[in-house]
Scaffold this motif. Structure first.
Motif, mmCIF file in Angstrom:
data_model
loop_
_atom_site.group_PDB
_atom_site.id
_atom_site.type_symbol
_atom_site.label_atom_id
_atom_site.label_comp_id
_atom_site.label_asym_id
_atom_site.label_seq_id
_atom_site.Cartn_x
_atom_site.Cartn_y
_atom_site.Cartn_z
ATOM 1 N N ALA A 22 -4.058 14.312 -0.161
ATOM 2 C CA ALA A 22 -2.942 13.516 -0.676
ATOM 3 C C ALA A 22 -2.254 12.764 0.466
ATOM 4 O O ALA A 22 -1.903 11.590 0.317
ATOM 5 N N GLU A 23 -2.071 13.418 1.609
ATOM 6 C CA GLU A 23 -1.480 12.756 2.772
ATOM 7 C C GLU A 23 -2.346 11.587 3.221
ATOM 8 O O GLU A 23 -1.835 10.515 3.553
ATOM 9 N N SER A 24 -3.644 11.786 3.218
ATOM 10 C CA SER A 24 -4.574 10.732 3.620
ATOM 11 C C SER A 24 -4.491 9.531 2.674
ATOM 12 O O SER A 24 -4.508 8.376 3.120
ATOM 13 N N ILE A 25 -4.393 9.797 1.388
ATOM 14 C CA ILE A 25 -4.246 8.712 0.405
ATOM 15 C C ILE A 25 -2.934 7.984 0.640
ATOM 16 O O ILE A 25 -2.884 6.754 0.635
ATOM 17 N N TYR A 26 -1.874 8.730 0.861
ATOM 18 C CA TYR A 26 -0.580 8.096 1.144
ATOM 19 C C TYR A 26 -0.691 7.190 2.369
ATOM 20 O O TYR A 26 -0.281 6.026 2.321
ATOM 21 N N ASP A 27 -1.253 7.723 3.450
ATOM 22 C CA ASP A 27 -1.368 6.951 4.691
ATOM 23 C C ASP A 27 -2.220 5.695 4.505
ATOM 24 O O ASP A 27 -1.905 4.644 5.055
ATOM 25 N N GLY A 28 -3.277 5.810 3.731
ATOM 26 C CA GLY A 28 -4.196 4.702 3.571
ATOM 27 C C GLY A 28 -3.777 3.636 2.578
ATOM 28 O O GLY A 28 -4.156 2.469 2.712
ATOM 29 N N TRP A 29 -2.978 4.021 1.587
ATOM 30 C CA TRP A 29 -2.679 3.088 0.499
ATOM 31 C C TRP A 29 -1.195 2.829 0.265
ATOM 32 O O TRP A 29 -0.825 1.790 -0.277
ATOM 33 N N ALA A 31 1.653 3.922 2.525
ATOM 34 C CA ALA A 31 2.589 4.127 3.636
ATOM 35 C C ALA A 31 3.556 2.956 3.820
ATOM 36 O O ALA A 31 4.693 3.160 4.248
ATOM 37 N N HIS A 32 3.123 1.751 3.499
ATOM 38 C CA HIS A 32 3.982 0.584 3.701
ATOM 39 C C HIS A 32 4.608 0.080 2.404
ATOM 40 O O HIS A 32 5.301 -0.939 2.410
ATOM 41 N N ALA A 33 4.389 0.808 1.328
ATOM 42 C CA ALA A 33 4.974 0.424 0.039
ATOM 43 C C ALA A 33 6.404 0.937 -0.048
ATOM 44 O O ALA A 33 6.754 1.964 0.542
ATOM 45 N N SER A 34 7.236 0.232 -0.792
ATOM 46 C CA SER A 34 8.621 0.675 -0.955
ATOM 47 C C SER A 34 8.709 1.911 -1.857
ATOM 48 O O SER A 34 9.658 2.679 -1.773
ATOM 49 N N ARG A 35 7.709 2.081 -2.718
ATOM 50 C CA ARG A 35 7.657 3.269 -3.577
ATOM 51 C C ARG A 35 6.207 3.600 -3.865
ATOM 52 O O ARG A 35 5.329 2.753 -3.756
ATOM 53 N N VAL A 36 5.969 4.823 -4.248
ATOM 54 C CA VAL A 36 4.620 5.276 -4.581
ATOM 55 C C VAL A 36 4.385 5.052 -6.071
ATOM 56 O O VAL A 36 5.190 5.462 -6.901
ATOM 57 N N ASP A 37 3.305 4.385 -6.394
ATOM 58 C CA ASP A 37 2.863 4.242 -7.785
ATOM 59 C C ASP A 37 2.102 5.523 -8.118
ATOM 60 O O ASP A 37 0.921 5.682 -7.794
ATOM 61 N N LEU A 63 1.342 13.951 -16.125
ATOM 62 C CA LEU A 63 1.836 13.568 -14.806
ATOM 63 C C LEU A 63 2.974 14.474 -14.355
ATOM 64 O O LEU A 63 3.469 14.341 -13.237
ATOM 65 N N MET A 64 3.406 15.373 -15.228
ATOM 66 C CA MET A 64 4.528 16.259 -14.915
ATOM 67 C C MET A 64 4.124 17.731 -14.893
ATOM 68 O O MET A 64 4.972 18.607 -15.006
ATOM 69 N N SER A 65 2.836 18.005 -14.717
ATOM 70 C CA SER A 65 2.405 19.405 -14.632
ATOM 71 C C SER A 65 2.958 20.009 -13.343
ATOM 72 O O SER A 65 3.319 19.287 -12.401
ATOM 73 N N PRO A 66 3.031 21.322 -13.258
ATOM 74 C CA PRO A 66 3.487 21.942 -12.012
ATOM 75 C C PRO A 66 2.645 21.519 -10.801
ATOM 76 O O PRO A 66 3.192 21.338 -9.710
ATOM 77 N N ALA A 67 1.354 21.315 -10.982
ATOM 78 C CA ALA A 67 0.495 20.893 -9.865
ATOM 79 C C ALA A 67 0.861 19.489 -9.397
ATOM 80 O O ALA A 67 1.000 19.253 -8.191
ATOM 81 N N THR A 68 1.012 18.554 -10.324
ATOM 82 C CA THR A 68 1.346 17.184 -9.906
ATOM 83 C C THR A 68 2.755 17.130 -9.318
ATOM 84 O O THR A 68 2.988 16.394 -8.367
ATOM 85 N N ARG A 69 3.668 17.930 -9.844
ATOM 86 C CA ARG A 69 5.018 17.980 -9.262
ATOM 87 C C ARG A 69 4.970 18.501 -7.832
ATOM 88 O O ARG A 69 5.688 18.007 -6.965
ATOM 89 N N ARG A 70 4.115 19.491 -7.569
ATOM 90 C CA ARG A 70 4.000 20.017 -6.198
ATOM 91 C C ARG A 70 3.421 18.947 -5.268
ATOM 92 O O ARG A 70 3.893 18.785 -4.135
ATOM 93 N N ILE A 71 2.405 18.233 -5.717
ATOM 94 C CA ILE A 71 1.815 17.171 -4.899
ATOM 95 C C ILE A 71 2.841 16.079 -4.623
ATOM 96 O O ILE A 71 2.995 15.633 -3.485
ATOM 97 N N LYS A 72 3.570 15.662 -5.655
ATOM 98 C CA LYS A 72 4.591 14.631 -5.472
ATOM 99 C C LYS A 72 5.673 15.087 -4.491
ATOM 100 O O LYS A 72 6.093 14.321 -3.615
ATOM 101 N N ALA A 73 6.137 16.322 -4.631
ATOM 102 C CA ALA A 73 7.170 16.843 -3.729
ATOM 103 C C ALA A 73 6.653 16.891 -2.295
ATOM 104 O O ALA A 73 7.381 16.557 -1.352
ATOM 105 N N HIS A 74 5.411 17.280 -2.133
ATOM 106 C CA HIS A 74 4.825 17.327 -0.794
ATOM 107 C C HIS A 74 4.800 15.932 -0.169
ATOM 108 O O HIS A 74 5.163 15.769 0.997
ATOM 109 N N ILE A 75 4.397 14.942 -0.932
ATOM 110 C CA ILE A 75 4.325 13.577 -0.412
ATOM 111 C C ILE A 75 5.727 13.028 -0.145
ATOM 112 O O ILE A 75 5.940 12.334 0.858
#
Length: 81
Positions: A22-29, A31-37, A63-75
């Motif tokens: 997830a960090e790699s995706i953030y960095d690659g796609w 990181a320079h966006a004002s918000r995450v889609d 999109l609101m499962s506990p797993a996706t919420r954990r990934i979003k919080a981490h990012i």
């Protein structure tokens, strides 16, 4: 590794390997966006193969499962670094 889809919907199923991807995706796609889609972000993550879960990541239908919420919080925390 199996190419079987493995559903990950609970927060405790999200492994460090998934969070690193997830960090790699953030960095690659995003990181320079004002918000995450988030739908696009999760689409990029879903389907990747992970040794830690023994197959391809399936985040389920919500999109609101506990797993996706954990990934979003981490990012969100990762963005602050």
């Amino acid at each position: 590794m199996s190419s079987e889809w493995v559903e990950v919907t609970e927060a405790d199923q999200v492994t460090p390997e998934i969070l690193e991807a997830a960090e790699s995706i953030y960095d690659g796609w995003f990181a320079h966006a004002s918000r995450v889609d988030w739908p696009e972000f999760l689409d990029r993550l879903e389907g990747q193969e992970f040794d830690s879960i023994g197959g391809r990541l399936d985040l389920g239908d919500s999109l609101m499962s506990p797993a996706t919420r954990r990934i979003k919080a981490h990012i969100r925390d990762y963005r602050k670094r």
